[in-house]
Enzyme design. Structure first.
Site, mmCIF file in Angstrom:
data_model
loop_
_atom_site.group_PDB
_atom_site.id
_atom_site.type_symbol
_atom_site.label_atom_id
_atom_site.label_comp_id
_atom_site.label_asym_id
_atom_site.label_seq_id
_atom_site.Cartn_x
_atom_site.Cartn_y
_atom_site.Cartn_z
ATOM 1 N N HIS A 130 2.382 4.556 -4.969
ATOM 2 C CA HIS A 130 2.991 5.660 -5.711
ATOM 3 C C HIS A 130 3.197 5.196 -7.145
ATOM 4 O O HIS A 130 2.801 4.070 -7.504
ATOM 5 C CB HIS A 130 4.289 6.106 -5.024
ATOM 6 C CG HIS A 130 5.259 4.984 -4.751
ATOM 7 N ND1 HIS A 130 5.824 4.230 -5.756
ATOM 8 C CD2 HIS A 130 5.730 4.463 -3.588
ATOM 9 C CE1 HIS A 130 6.626 3.324 -5.224
ATOM 10 N NE2 HIS A 130 6.578 3.437 -3.905
ATOM 11 N N GLU A 131 3.836 6.034 -7.958
ATOM 12 C CA GLU A 131 3.995 5.719 -9.384
ATOM 13 C C GLU A 131 4.756 4.407 -9.621
ATOM 14 O O GLU A 131 4.569 3.775 -10.656
ATOM 15 C CB GLU A 131 4.700 6.869 -10.115
ATOM 16 C CG GLU A 131 3.768 7.988 -10.540
ATOM 17 C CD GLU A 131 2.712 7.552 -11.571
ATOM 18 O OE1 GLU A 131 3.029 6.749 -12.468
ATOM 19 O OE2 GLU A 131 1.567 8.011 -11.446
ATOM 20 N N GLN B 47 7.896 -9.379 7.764
ATOM 21 C CA GLN B 47 9.109 -8.873 7.139
ATOM 22 C C GLN B 47 9.655 -7.630 7.821
ATOM 23 O O GLN B 47 10.598 -7.013 7.342
ATOM 24 C CB GLN B 47 8.899 -8.653 5.636
ATOM 25 C CG GLN B 47 7.965 -7.520 5.277
ATOM 26 C CD GLN B 47 7.656 -7.518 3.781
ATOM 27 O OE1 GLN B 47 6.993 -8.416 3.270
ATOM 28 N NE2 GLN B 47 8.162 -6.521 3.070
ATOM 29 N N GLN C 231 15.073 -8.566 -3.447
ATOM 30 C CA GLN C 231 13.778 -9.247 -3.305
ATOM 31 C C GLN C 231 13.483 -10.044 -4.575
ATOM 32 O O GLN C 231 13.045 -11.206 -4.508
ATOM 33 C CB GLN C 231 12.697 -8.201 -3.057
ATOM 34 C CG GLN C 231 11.283 -8.716 -3.110
ATOM 35 C CD GLN C 231 10.312 -7.678 -2.585
ATOM 36 O OE1 GLN C 231 10.151 -7.540 -1.376
ATOM 37 N NE2 GLN C 231 9.671 -6.943 -3.467
ATOM 38 N N HIS D 182 4.423 1.599 -7.848
ATOM 39 C CA HIS D 182 3.381 0.570 -7.801
ATOM 40 C C HIS D 182 2.492 0.652 -9.043
ATOM 41 O O HIS D 182 2.120 -0.378 -9.622
ATOM 42 C CB HIS D 182 2.482 0.768 -6.571
ATOM 43 C CG HIS D 182 3.184 0.692 -5.256
ATOM 44 N ND1 HIS D 182 3.398 1.795 -4.467
ATOM 45 C CD2 HIS D 182 3.694 -0.361 -4.565
ATOM 46 C CE1 HIS D 182 4.009 1.436 -3.355
ATOM 47 N NE2 HIS D 182 4.214 0.132 -3.381
ATOM 48 N N GLY E 298 0.805 -1.220 0.000
ATOM 49 C CA GLY E 298 0.000 0.000 0.000
ATOM 50 C C GLY E 298 0.834 1.265 0.000
ATOM 51 O O GLY E 298 2.020 1.236 -0.342
ATOM 52 N N GLN F 34 12.251 -3.547 -9.869
ATOM 53 C CA GLN F 34 13.711 -3.656 -9.811
ATOM 54 C C GLN F 34 14.272 -2.846 -8.643
ATOM 55 O O GLN F 34 15.367 -3.110 -8.163
ATOM 56 C CB GLN F 34 14.289 -3.159 -11.150
ATOM 57 C CG GLN F 34 15.794 -3.082 -11.235
ATOM 58 C CD GLN F 34 16.453 -4.448 -11.151
ATOM 59 O OE1 GLN F 34 15.836 -5.466 -11.472
ATOM 60 N NE2 GLN F 34 17.700 -4.478 -10.707
ATOM 61 N N LYS F 35 13.487 -1.876 -8.152
ATOM 62 C CA LYS F 35 13.873 -1.090 -6.973
ATOM 63 C C LYS F 35 14.358 -1.992 -5.841
ATOM 64 O O LYS F 35 15.298 -1.664 -5.133
ATOM 65 C CB LYS F 35 12.659 -0.264 -6.540
ATOM 66 C CG LYS F 35 12.616 0.201 -5.105
ATOM 67 C CD LYS F 35 13.479 1.425 -4.907
ATOM 68 C CE LYS F 35 13.224 2.123 -3.603
ATOM 69 N NZ LYS F 35 13.076 1.276 -2.444
HETATM 70 P P1 AMP Z 1 6.100 -2.291 -1.457
HETATM 71 O O1 AMP Z 1 4.693 -1.788 -1.368
HETATM 72 O O2 AMP Z 1 7.132 -1.322 -1.036
HETATM 73 O O3 AMP Z 1 6.271 -3.673 -0.881
HETATM 74 O O4 AMP Z 1 6.372 -2.473 -3.012
HETATM 75 C C1 AMP Z 1 5.518 -3.266 -3.814
HETATM 76 C C2 AMP Z 1 6.180 -3.487 -5.136
HETATM 77 O O5 AMP Z 1 6.431 -2.231 -5.771
HETATM 78 C C3 AMP Z 1 7.536 -4.192 -5.006
HETATM 79 O O6 AMP Z 1 7.659 -5.136 -6.053
HETATM 80 C C4 AMP Z 1 8.511 -3.064 -5.159
HETATM 81 O O7 AMP Z 1 9.759 -3.465 -5.676
HETATM 82 C C5 AMP Z 1 7.790 -2.180 -6.152
HETATM 83 N N1 AMP Z 1 8.298 -0.811 -6.081
HETATM 84 C C6 AMP Z 1 8.462 -0.049 -4.969
HETATM 85 N N2 AMP Z 1 9.024 1.139 -5.289
HETATM 86 C C7 AMP Z 1 9.225 1.117 -6.628
HETATM 87 C C8 AMP Z 1 9.780 2.041 -7.568
HETATM 88 N N3 AMP Z 1 10.236 3.226 -7.177
HETATM 89 N N4 AMP Z 1 9.823 1.677 -8.857
HETATM 90 C C9 AMP Z 1 9.363 0.467 -9.262
HETATM 91 N N5 AMP Z 1 8.825 -0.451 -8.434
HETATM 92 C C10 AMP Z 1 8.758 -0.127 -7.138
#
Ligand code: AMP
Length: 259
Positions: free
Chosen positions: A32-33, A59, A151, A35, A29, A146-147
């Site tokens: 942002h862009e 985690q 993972q 996601h 959740g 890829q950020k």
């Molecule tokens: P999170 O909500 O932080 O667990 O992220 C969910 C998914 O979004 C994961 O696969 C992250 O790697 C991806 N994600 C988070 N930040 C970015 C970003 N700046 N650019 C691309 N994917 C992202």
């Protein structure tokens, strides 16, 4: 768009949507862009798009980070709807970890270096919840950024090791105009901390670990957890720093034109 809170509900909803391919986008959740880029790719490539919305306690370390994690479900659901998501799976912690839960997935070596060394148990939590999401949603494709390069590497290993039938799709890191990688945690940064945080993408953009470490050593008020070349697919220069009480991770691929 249907919002499901239980495993039974999402299973029933997935079955009724079971025409064609299913894409899963796991998120915690605070969308942002970054996601949204995953959701848009899933929307283009799959017949049914499922987004999970779950701040996974397993985690996080027990240091208040979980409680502090930003949450805004109403906004997330609105963005998901606008991006064309079909099903949202937003379970409670008890739904995912029922009383007595004791089955864990450990990607032993990849899960214990870099981020794993600084956040013991983190990837065990990630691998376990993602495997559970895979078994619940049974996606054809799953979308990750890829950020979080490590993972991706951990999950790729898990998919191979356990012969899971899911295609891993990895999308480039989305950045703000100033180069900072988008992250839900950026919301914690004061304007002054955000300015200091820019040292991380600047250092990584040298694509050289020695130059990057030197650049970070000169920048004020950053605590460097690590800056290392990681032999992932693709290889990356990865780094993690702490700015005030906020921890930021980033990486730059060293091969290919992926960002
Ligand atoms: P999170 O909500 O932080 O667990 O992220 C969910 C998914 O979004 C994961 O696969 C992250 O790697 C991806 N994600 C988070 N930040 C970015 C970003 N700046 N650019 C691309 N994917 C992202």
């Amino acid at each position: 768009m249907k919002v499901c809170r239980t495993v039974a509900e999402i299973r029933a909803a997935s079955t009724s949507h079971s025409r064609g391919s299913v894409g899963l986008v796991p998120t915690m959740g605070s969308l942002h862009e970054g996601h949204l880029s995953l959701l848009r790719a899933a929307r283009e490539e799959c017949d049914t798009v499922v987004m999970s919305l779950f701040v996974n306690p397993a985690q996080f370390a027990e240091d208040g980070d979980l409680e502090r994690y930003p949450r805004d479900e109403a906004r997330d659901l609105e963005l998901a709807r606008a991006t064309g998501v079909d099903l949202v799976f937003a379970p409670s912690a008890d739904e995912m970890y029922p009383p007595g839960f004791q089955t864990w997935v450990e990607v032993a070596e990849l899960g214990s270096i870099l981020e794993g060394e600084h956040r013991p148990g983190h990837f065990r939590g990630v691998a376990t919840v993602v495997l559970k999401l895979f078994t619940i949603v049974r996606p054809d494709r799953a979308y990750f950024g890829q950020k979080d390069a490590q993972q991706v590497e951990v999950l790729r290993r898990m998919i191979r090791d356990l012969a899971l039938e899911v295609e891993l799709r990895v999308l480039p890191t989305v950045r703000d105009a100033d180069g900072l990688a988008l992250s839900s945690r950026n919301a914690f940064l004061t304007p002054e901390e955000r300015e200091r945080a820019l040292a991380l993408p600047r250092a990584l953009s040298t694509r050289d670990p020695v130059a990057a470490r030197a650049a970070l050593a000169e920048s004020n008020g950053l605590v460097v957890d690590y800056v290392e070349v990681a032999d992932f697919d693709p290889p990356v220069l990865a780094g993690a720093v702490r700015v005030g009480s906020t921890r930021l991770v980033d990486n730059v691929p060293l091969e290919g034109d992926d960002e």
